[in-house]
Design a protein around this motif. Structure first.
Motif, PDB file in Angstrom:
ATOM      1  N   UNK A 168       3.239  -8.009   9.537  1.00  0.00           N
ATOM      2  CA  UNK A 168       2.626  -6.713   9.770  1.00  0.00           C
ATOM      3  C   UNK A 168       1.724  -6.243   8.655  1.00  0.00           C
ATOM      4  N   UNK A 169       1.125  -7.165   7.898  1.00  0.00           N
ATOM      5  CA  UNK A 169       0.343  -6.782   6.731  1.00  0.00           C
ATOM      6  C   UNK A 169      -1.106  -6.436   7.056  1.00  0.00           C
ATOM      7  N   UNK A 222      -0.425  -2.966   1.457  1.00  0.00           N
ATOM      8  CA  UNK A 222       0.548  -3.163   2.522  1.00  0.00           C
ATOM      9  C   UNK A 222       1.594  -4.136   1.989  1.00  0.00           C
ATOM     10  N   UNK A 223       2.864  -3.889   2.315  1.00  0.00           N
ATOM     11  CA  UNK A 223       3.953  -4.728   1.811  1.00  0.00           C
ATOM     12  C   UNK A 223       4.911  -5.090   2.928  1.00  0.00           C
ATOM     13  N   UNK A 224       5.582  -6.227   2.761  1.00  0.00           N
ATOM     14  CA  UNK A 224       6.645  -6.650   3.665  1.00  0.00           C
ATOM     15  C   UNK A 224       7.821  -7.131   2.823  1.00  0.00           C
ATOM     16  N   UNK A 225       8.998  -6.582   3.093  1.00  0.00           N
ATOM     17  CA  UNK A 225      10.222  -6.999   2.432  1.00  0.00           C
ATOM     18  C   UNK A 225      11.000  -7.888   3.389  1.00  0.00           C
ATOM     19  N   UNK A 227      16.477 -12.803   6.990  1.00  0.00           N
ATOM     20  CA  UNK A 227      15.171 -13.138   7.542  1.00  0.00           C
ATOM     21  C   UNK A 227      14.469 -12.003   8.245  1.00  0.00           C
ATOM     22  N   UNK A 228      15.134 -10.863   8.416  1.00  0.00           N
ATOM     23  CA  UNK A 228      14.481  -9.708   9.024  1.00  0.00           C
ATOM     24  C   UNK A 228      13.430  -9.136   8.075  1.00  0.00           C
ATOM     25  N   UNK A 229      12.427  -8.476   8.653  1.00  0.00           N
ATOM     26  CA  UNK A 229      11.289  -7.983   7.880  1.00  0.00           C
ATOM     27  C   UNK A 229      11.180  -6.472   8.006  1.00  0.00           C
ATOM     28  N   UNK A 230      10.987  -5.808   6.869  1.00  0.00           N
ATOM     29  CA  UNK A 230      10.647  -4.396   6.837  1.00  0.00           C
ATOM     30  C   UNK A 230       9.222  -4.275   6.302  1.00  0.00           C
ATOM     31  N   UNK A 231       8.345  -3.619   7.062  1.00  0.00           N
ATOM     32  CA  UNK A 231       6.943  -3.501   6.672  1.00  0.00           C
ATOM     33  C   UNK A 231       6.638  -2.085   6.197  1.00  0.00           C
ATOM     34  N   UNK A 232       5.737  -1.985   5.222  1.00  0.00           N
ATOM     35  CA  UNK A 232       5.386  -0.700   4.627  1.00  0.00           C
ATOM     36  C   UNK A 232       3.868  -0.618   4.502  1.00  0.00           C
ATOM     37  N   UNK A 233       3.336   0.561   4.826  1.00  0.00           N
ATOM     38  CA  UNK A 233       1.903   0.744   4.813  1.00  0.00           C
ATOM     39  C   UNK A 233       1.485   1.587   3.616  1.00  0.00           C
ATOM     40  N   UNK A 234       0.215   1.884   3.571  1.00  0.00           N
ATOM     41  CA  UNK A 234      -0.447   2.459   2.410  1.00  0.00           C
ATOM     42  C   UNK A 234       0.277   3.658   1.799  1.00  0.00           C
ATOM     43  N   UNK A 235       0.621   4.665   2.598  1.00  0.00           N
ATOM     44  CA  UNK A 235       1.177   5.895   2.047  1.00  0.00           C
ATOM     45  C   UNK A 235       2.633   5.760   1.632  1.00  0.00           C
ATOM     46  N   UNK A 236       3.247   4.636   1.936  1.00  0.00           N
ATOM     47  CA  UNK A 236       4.636   4.392   1.539  1.00  0.00           C
ATOM     48  C   UNK A 236       4.744   3.565   0.266  1.00  0.00           C
ATOM     49  N   UNK A 237       3.594   3.249  -0.347  1.00  0.00           N
ATOM     50  CA  UNK A 237       3.557   2.294  -1.465  1.00  0.00           C
ATOM     51  C   UNK A 237       2.826   2.918  -2.648  1.00  0.00           C
ATOM     52  N   UNK A 238       3.361   2.692  -3.837  1.00  0.00           N
ATOM     53  CA  UNK A 238       2.646   2.992  -5.084  1.00  0.00           C
ATOM     54  C   UNK A 238       2.420   1.669  -5.803  1.00  0.00           C
ATOM     55  N   UNK A 239       1.157   1.345  -6.040  1.00  0.00           N
ATOM     56  CA  UNK A 239       0.814   0.057  -6.642  1.00  0.00           C
ATOM     57  C   UNK A 239      -0.354   0.261  -7.591  1.00  0.00           C
ATOM     58  N   UNK A 240      -0.086   0.120  -8.894  1.00  0.00           N
ATOM     59  CA  UNK A 240      -1.113   0.381  -9.895  1.00  0.00           C
ATOM     60  C   UNK A 240      -1.015  -0.645 -11.027  1.00  0.00           C
ATOM     61  N   UNK A 241      -2.158  -1.140 -11.516  1.00  0.00           N
ATOM     62  CA  UNK A 241      -2.141  -2.022 -12.689  1.00  0.00           C
ATOM     63  C   UNK A 241      -1.950  -1.206 -13.963  1.00  0.00           C
ATOM     64  N   UNK A 242      -1.269  -1.775 -14.947  1.00  0.00           N
ATOM     65  CA  UNK A 242      -1.179  -1.112 -16.246  1.00  0.00           C
ATOM     66  C   UNK A 242      -1.654  -2.006 -17.390  1.00  0.00           C
ATOM     67  N   UNK A 243      -2.141  -3.196 -17.052  1.00  0.00           N
ATOM     68  CA  UNK A 243      -2.748  -4.049 -18.066  1.00  0.00           C
ATOM     69  C   UNK A 243      -3.785  -4.949 -17.415  1.00  0.00           C
ATOM     70  N   UNK A 244      -4.905  -5.112 -18.105  1.00  0.00           N
ATOM     71  CA  UNK A 244      -5.953  -6.010 -17.638  1.00  0.00           C
ATOM     72  C   UNK A 244      -6.220  -7.060 -18.706  1.00  0.00           C
TER      73      UNK A 244
END
Length: 399
Positions: A212-213, A298-301, A306-323
């Motif tokens: 579901x990504x 978008x994320x899938x756990x 083997x079951x999958x839980x899918x998560x979309x944009x507003x359910x996720x926080x994803x940020x870089x802290x080093x480049x």
């Protein structure tokens, strides 16, 4: 409603970029010194793709709609499609507690769908490339070994059933086991690191479409793929002329379909993490390479059963802290990340084993082993995996 910061023209680009990252081993500069009659010169993949008319690429099959996967057949080769990738990565531990992260990509590029008969034993209808990389914990740098060979005179090839793909003395094959819980045998090495592993699938194959990504028909991206996200590994690692018994966990991606050309204004970050308690997390984040707009994650756990839980944009926080800035290419990559899914009470930090894991100068792709530490529901959690990210375009202020 249109996602903020992303116009409608970006969605078609997601098609190419998603395929590019999944087939990262294909979109690269093939650089290998002369190895005799079987060796190829050193063209880029894009240069080969530009020869479509001469190579008859229009005759290859295309993935135009989803179809149920069939096993054991789909573990093997799909020569009717132009491109194919078997990509394995994982973490291994030796008897002294030494830890190693590896990645092995084996790719096939079809040259002609309907080649004319040719008498030469060196005539080839495909080329195969293999690349093995190894990172040792607490040690800078990446060890690597490569193969690039024509499918001629048995030097490289792939079989459907039983599944087997080989490049000279490298090979990956299904040895036995149930179709949905295969056992595989891997041999890859050379003058650098060398691996011999027996792999046993701990979970059934998971179609990429079921995660579901992408939020649409997987056939739209011209790609069929599945994961074996947790395979137990036992075998031998040779490093610096020393043999070590190792064991660990491996992740396998197998994809086939239409090959992309690299480039464009959209980047994609992919996160593939094996967590404690037999759980895996796979995330994709679409972004503009110039840093404008709002990235779309978008994320899938994948749970232990083997079951999958899918998560979309507003359910996720994803940020870089080093480049990290490549001293070779000047490309800038986000290499350390904070990932949160509040609905799960999950917080992770993803930190690279070593910063310099630029996969290829031509594509500007960073493909690196990472470790994960954090908390889930108030309890400590850890894991390991890989991040693949295309280069950012630095702004006026630089890094």
């Amino acid at each position: 409603m249109k996602p903020r910061g992303v116009d409608a023209r970006m969605k078609p680009l997601l098609v190419l970029i998603s395929l590019l990252v999944l087939l990262a081993g294909l979109a690269s500069l093939w650089t290998l010194g002369s190895r005799g009659p079987e060796s190829m010169p050193t063209p880029s993949l894009d240069a080969l793709l530009d020869l479509d008319l001469d190579l008859g690429a229009e005759g290859f099959a295309e993935v135009v709609e989803d179809r149920p996967l069939r096993f054991p057949e789909d573990h093997g080769a799909h020569p009717e499609y132009r491109g194919e990738l078997w990509n394995l990565f994982g973490q291994l531990t030796d008897a002294e507690g030494g830890r190693y992260a590896f990645q092995l990509g084996i790719t096939r590029l079809g040259l002609a769908a309907n080649p004319p008969p040719r008498a030469s034993a060196w005539a080839a209808n495909a080329v195969y490339r293999g690349r093995l990389t190894l990172v040792r914990a607490d040690e800078p740098g990446v060890r690597s070994a490569e193969r690039l060979t024509r499918a001629a005179s048995g030097l490289a090839g792939a079989d459907v059933q039983p599944m087997s793909v080989w490049i000279e003395d490298w090979f990956l094959s299904v040895s036995d086991g149930e179709p949905n819980r295969p056992r595989m045998h891997l041999v890859a090495g050379g003058e650098g690191p060398a691996l011999t592993l027996d792999l046993i699938a701990g979970k059934s194959p998971l179609p990429f479409a079921d995660l579901g990504l992408l939020g649409g028909d997987i056939g739209e991206i011209g790609l069929q793929a599945y994961l074996l996200p947790r395979m137990a590994a036992v075998g031998t690692l040779i490093l610096d002329s020393q043999s070590r018994s190792v064991e660990g966990q491996v992740w396998l991606d197998h994809a086939w379909g239409t090959l992309p050309r690299s480039g464009g204004q959209v980047g994609l970050n992919r996160f593939s993490i094996q967590l404690d308690q037999d759980r895996e997390l796979l995330c994709l984040q679409l972004r503009r390479e110039d840093g404008t707009g709002t990235p779309i994650p978008a994320c899938a756990l994948i749970l232990a059963d083997g079951q999958v839980q899918s998560f979309r944009r507003r359910e996720i926080r994803l940020e870089p802290f080093e480049r990290w800035l490549s001293p070779r290419t000047g490309a800038r990559y986000p290499v350390a990340w904070r990932l949160g899914i509040p609905i799960l009470d999950l917080e992770l930090e993803l930190v690279p084993r070593t910063r310099d894991q630029e996969a290829d100068d031509a594509v500007r792709l960073w493909s690196g082993a990472v470790q994960a530490v954090g908390r889930l529901g108030g309890d400590a959690i850890a894991g390991h995996g890989r991040i693949e990210t295309t280069a950012e375009v630095a702004g006026p202020a630089g890094i």
